[in-house]
Design a protein around this motif. Structure first.
Motif, mmCIF file in Angstrom:
data_model
loop_
_atom_site.group_PDB
_atom_site.id
_atom_site.type_symbol
_atom_site.label_atom_id
_atom_site.label_comp_id
_atom_site.label_asym_id
_atom_site.label_seq_id
_atom_site.Cartn_x
_atom_site.Cartn_y
_atom_site.Cartn_z
ATOM 1 N N ALA A 316 -10.163 47.850 -35.468
ATOM 2 C CA ALA A 316 -11.492 47.471 -35.952
ATOM 3 C C ALA A 316 -12.036 48.552 -36.886
ATOM 4 O O ALA A 316 -11.569 49.693 -36.877
ATOM 5 C CB ALA A 316 -12.431 47.276 -34.766
ATOM 6 N N GLU A 317 -13.006 48.175 -37.686
ATOM 7 C CA GLU A 317 -13.715 49.109 -38.574
ATOM 8 C C GLU A 317 -12.766 49.896 -39.482
ATOM 9 O O GLU A 317 -12.961 51.080 -39.727
ATOM 10 C CB GLU A 317 -14.589 50.083 -37.750
ATOM 11 C CG GLU A 317 -15.734 49.420 -37.013
ATOM 12 C CD GLU A 317 -15.420 49.175 -35.544
ATOM 13 O OE1 GLU A 317 -15.722 48.059 -35.075
ATOM 14 O OE2 GLU A 317 -14.873 50.049 -34.891
ATOM 15 N N GLU A 344 -11.857 49.956 -26.929
ATOM 16 C CA GLU A 344 -12.794 51.010 -27.335
ATOM 17 C C GLU A 344 -13.540 51.518 -26.114
ATOM 18 O O GLU A 344 -13.962 50.738 -25.256
ATOM 19 C CB GLU A 344 -13.790 50.436 -28.348
ATOM 20 C CG GLU A 344 -14.877 51.425 -28.754
ATOM 21 C CD GLU A 344 -15.746 50.878 -29.882
ATOM 22 O OE1 GLU A 344 -15.306 50.952 -31.047
ATOM 23 O OE2 GLU A 344 -16.836 50.358 -29.601
ATOM 24 N N HIS A 361 -15.006 45.802 -26.812
ATOM 25 C CA HIS A 361 -15.313 45.927 -28.220
ATOM 26 C C HIS A 361 -16.327 44.847 -28.528
ATOM 27 O O HIS A 361 -16.653 44.042 -27.654
ATOM 28 C CB HIS A 361 -14.067 45.820 -29.116
ATOM 29 C CG HIS A 361 -14.234 46.563 -30.400
ATOM 30 N ND1 HIS A 361 -14.654 45.987 -31.559
ATOM 31 C CD2 HIS A 361 -14.099 47.885 -30.672
ATOM 32 C CE1 HIS A 361 -14.746 46.920 -32.501
ATOM 33 N NE2 HIS A 361 -14.421 48.079 -31.994
ATOM 34 N N HIS A 459 -12.368 57.003 -30.145
ATOM 35 C CA HIS A 459 -13.016 56.065 -29.222
ATOM 36 C C HIS A 459 -12.230 54.754 -29.196
ATOM 37 O O HIS A 459 -12.525 53.871 -28.401
ATOM 38 C CB HIS A 459 -14.468 55.804 -29.659
ATOM 39 C CG HIS A 459 -14.570 55.369 -31.085
ATOM 40 N ND1 HIS A 459 -14.298 56.219 -32.136
ATOM 41 C CD2 HIS A 459 -14.864 54.175 -31.640
ATOM 42 C CE1 HIS A 459 -14.450 55.560 -33.278
ATOM 43 N NE2 HIS A 459 -14.778 54.315 -33.007
ATOM 44 N N HIS A 460 -11.245 54.602 -30.067
ATOM 45 C CA HIS A 460 -10.337 53.443 -30.050
ATOM 46 C C HIS A 460 -9.002 53.889 -29.441
ATOM 47 O O HIS A 460 -8.552 54.996 -29.708
ATOM 48 C CB HIS A 460 -10.025 52.967 -31.479
ATOM 49 C CG HIS A 460 -11.164 52.287 -32.167
ATOM 50 N ND1 HIS A 460 -11.173 52.066 -33.520
ATOM 51 C CD2 HIS A 460 -12.314 51.743 -31.678
ATOM 52 C CE1 HIS A 460 -12.286 51.431 -33.855
ATOM 53 N NE2 HIS A 460 -12.994 51.220 -32.759
HETATM 54 MN MN MN Z 1 -14.847 50.100 -32.776
#
Ligand code: MN
Length: 513
Positions: A316-317, A344, A361, A459-460
């Motif tokens: 993600a992101e 996450e 998430h 954090h992932h």
């Molecule tokens: Mn994230």
């Protein structure tokens, strides 16, 4: 996507001609029997192909070059049946560009005390032959796994199996394209890094694809395909009647989510990509309030969940390192029980010795880790450039032990951080309708989270129930990257000492290359 049945592990037996032609013939026949035995054990995921004995520098060189050039061969197993003078391996090892497993075993199990003679000795010499080979590998700093054990034993076979899976995933990563739909989330450091170095060290290539290009795929998705996919959703997930109503608002949201899944899959297939990233701040430029709006109503979370389950890497992101790592986790655990997911660190639950971390998430958790049948639900998601109703699979994960991992870029090296975790029973989150897991990091919350943070971990992370830390040890050895493992024996004092030693080691290592 390449299947394990298309891949091969090559086996070469080290010998020499000192003991005469008859001995080499016997060595050859023992080797064949051992390779057949391993292949028929049912414990190896990838077939071993016997490539004969190597009795000279020339023969070693030939087999190493052939292994390095054969696309089916994902790794090489060596075994020194007899004393195989190791200078003979120097040139060959210089040409080996595939993962190496050195198996220290012996054709014969127990010493036949009463009948053993010099002929028997000549045919059961790996006790010293494997040490000679080990020396030249260490002298040449050749990365490899050394497996010690009798070849008929299940433990030995399982250690070979772990390495085989990792070697196959490594081969997969050497031909891996990760597509970023949009860029990184602005200002985020931990999920970014050096993409050139990633390709050099870890093999995979990272490209971007403008969301406007993805929208061209979206526009081409046919209604019949969307309808068929929605029917599939309704058949395999728990779905409320209001979502199933074709005239309802929620059905339209699911329709859009299914269309997004078909668009992303089509785009990835056309580019030959094995993974992708998204970013909630980049969903195309069209105005969602325009009556003629065509596009993503929110981040395509349901698509990400389902594509992860299918084996596509996801981060993600814009987190391309997690996308690549997730693909590797999924690939090497093919066919195993358990399941894996991108996750996450979401929020903390302080509860004394049972303190834990909720893993979730916004939407994107892989249903392979679900305990119960996932529920297809539609809810509002108020983050990013579009605040809108969107579809997602909701579930909690299975209790059980697992391992989570991440890769961070330390500037002069990639660092793989691995943490053993215990998933405990999560509770329903009626006001937070997302998929989740709840775990206690080993050795406990304080030390596990503390060590992870000191190591600079994301954090992932990429979690799996099916793998053990041995997978990551094998991966880090093949990749030649740093691995920090946080387990039940970790102390902050020892962990910090290891990181300081590593800092010097990798600084020198880089300077020498
Ligand atoms: Mn994230």
């Amino acid at each position: 996507m390449a299947k394990f049945e298309d891949l091969e592990i090559w086996w070469v037996t080290g010998a020499q001609l000192l003991y005469g032609g008859d001995a080499v013939v016997a060595v050859d026949s023992h080797s064949k029997e051992m390779v057949d035995g391993l292949n028929n054990s049912g414990n190896l995921p990838i077939k071993i192909v016997y490539k004969g004995t190597a009795n000279s520098s020339k023969e070693v060189d030939d087999i190493m070059k052939a292994a390095s050039n054969d696309c089916r061969c994902v790794g090489l197993i060596t075994w020194m049946h007899t004393f195989s003078p190791a200078k003979m391996w120097i040139h060959g090892l210089q040409h080996l560009h595939k993962p190496l497993l050195h198996l220290h075993t012996q054709y014969n199990a127990e010493i036949p005390w009463k009948t053993m003679d010099m002929d028997f000795m000549n045919l059961n010499q790996s006790a010293h032959g494997d040490r000679e080979f080990g020396h030249i590998c260490s002298r040449m700093r050749i990365p490899r796994k050394v497996v010690v054990g009798y070849w008929k034993e299940k433990d030995t076979q399982e250690r070979i199996a772990v390495w085989s899976r990792v070697a196959a995933a490594w081969a997969d990563a050497q031909d891996m394209l990760i597509i970023r739909f949009g860029d990184q989330m602005n200002n985020v450091a931990v999920t970014d890094g050096d993409k050139v170095d990633a390709e050099l060290r870890l093999g995979y290539h990272v490209d971007y694809c403008p969301v406007s290009e993805l929208m061209e795929y979206f526009k081409k998705v046919e209604d019949g395909a969307v309808k068929a996919l929605i029917d599939e959703y309704f058949a395999i997930y728990a779905v409320d009647n209001d979502v199933k109503d074709p005239n309802g608002d929620k059905y339209r949201v699911v329709w859009n989510a299914a269309k997004a899944e078909l668009a992303i899959r089509a785009c990835l297939v056309s580019k030959g990509a094995k993974g992708f990233t998204t970013n909630f701040d980049d969903l195309g430029t069209d105005d969602i309030n325009d009556p003629n709006f065509v596009g993503f109503d929110q981040i395509p979370g349901l698509a990400s969940q389902r594509l992860m389950a299918e084996g596509y890497g996801f981060g993600a992101e814009g987190d391309w390192k997690s996308a690549a790592l997730y693909r590797t986790v999924w690939y090497m655990t093919q066919g195993l029980e358990g399941g894996c997911s991108f996750l996450e660190d979401y929020t903390l639950n302080f509860d004394g010795k049972k303190s834990s971390i909720l893993q979730a998430h916004m939407l994107e958790v892989c249903p392979l880790i679900a305990e119960e049948k996932p529920r297809l639900e539609v809810h509002f998601l108020g983050i990013g450039i579009r605040k809108a109703q969107t579809a997602r699979l909701v579930f909690t994960s299975k209790p059980g032990d697992g391992v989570t991992a991440t890769v961070v870029d330390m500037g002069n090296r990639f660092r793989l951080i691995v943490n053993d975790v215990e998933c405990i029973k999560s509770k329903p989150l009626p006001k937070l309708p997302v998929a989740s897991a709840l775990w206690i990091p080993m050795p406990n919350f304080e030390v596990g989270a503390g060590a992870w943070i000191l190591a600079g971990g994301t954090h992932h992370s990429c979690f799996s129930y099916s793998i053990t830390p041995e997978y990551w040890m094998d991966y880090a050895e093949i990749a030649g990257i740093e691995m920090l493992h946080i387990d039940k024996n970790t102390t902050i004092e020892g962990f910090q000492r290891e990181m300081r030693y590593n800092e010097v080691y990798y600084m020198l290592n880089k300077a020498l290359k």
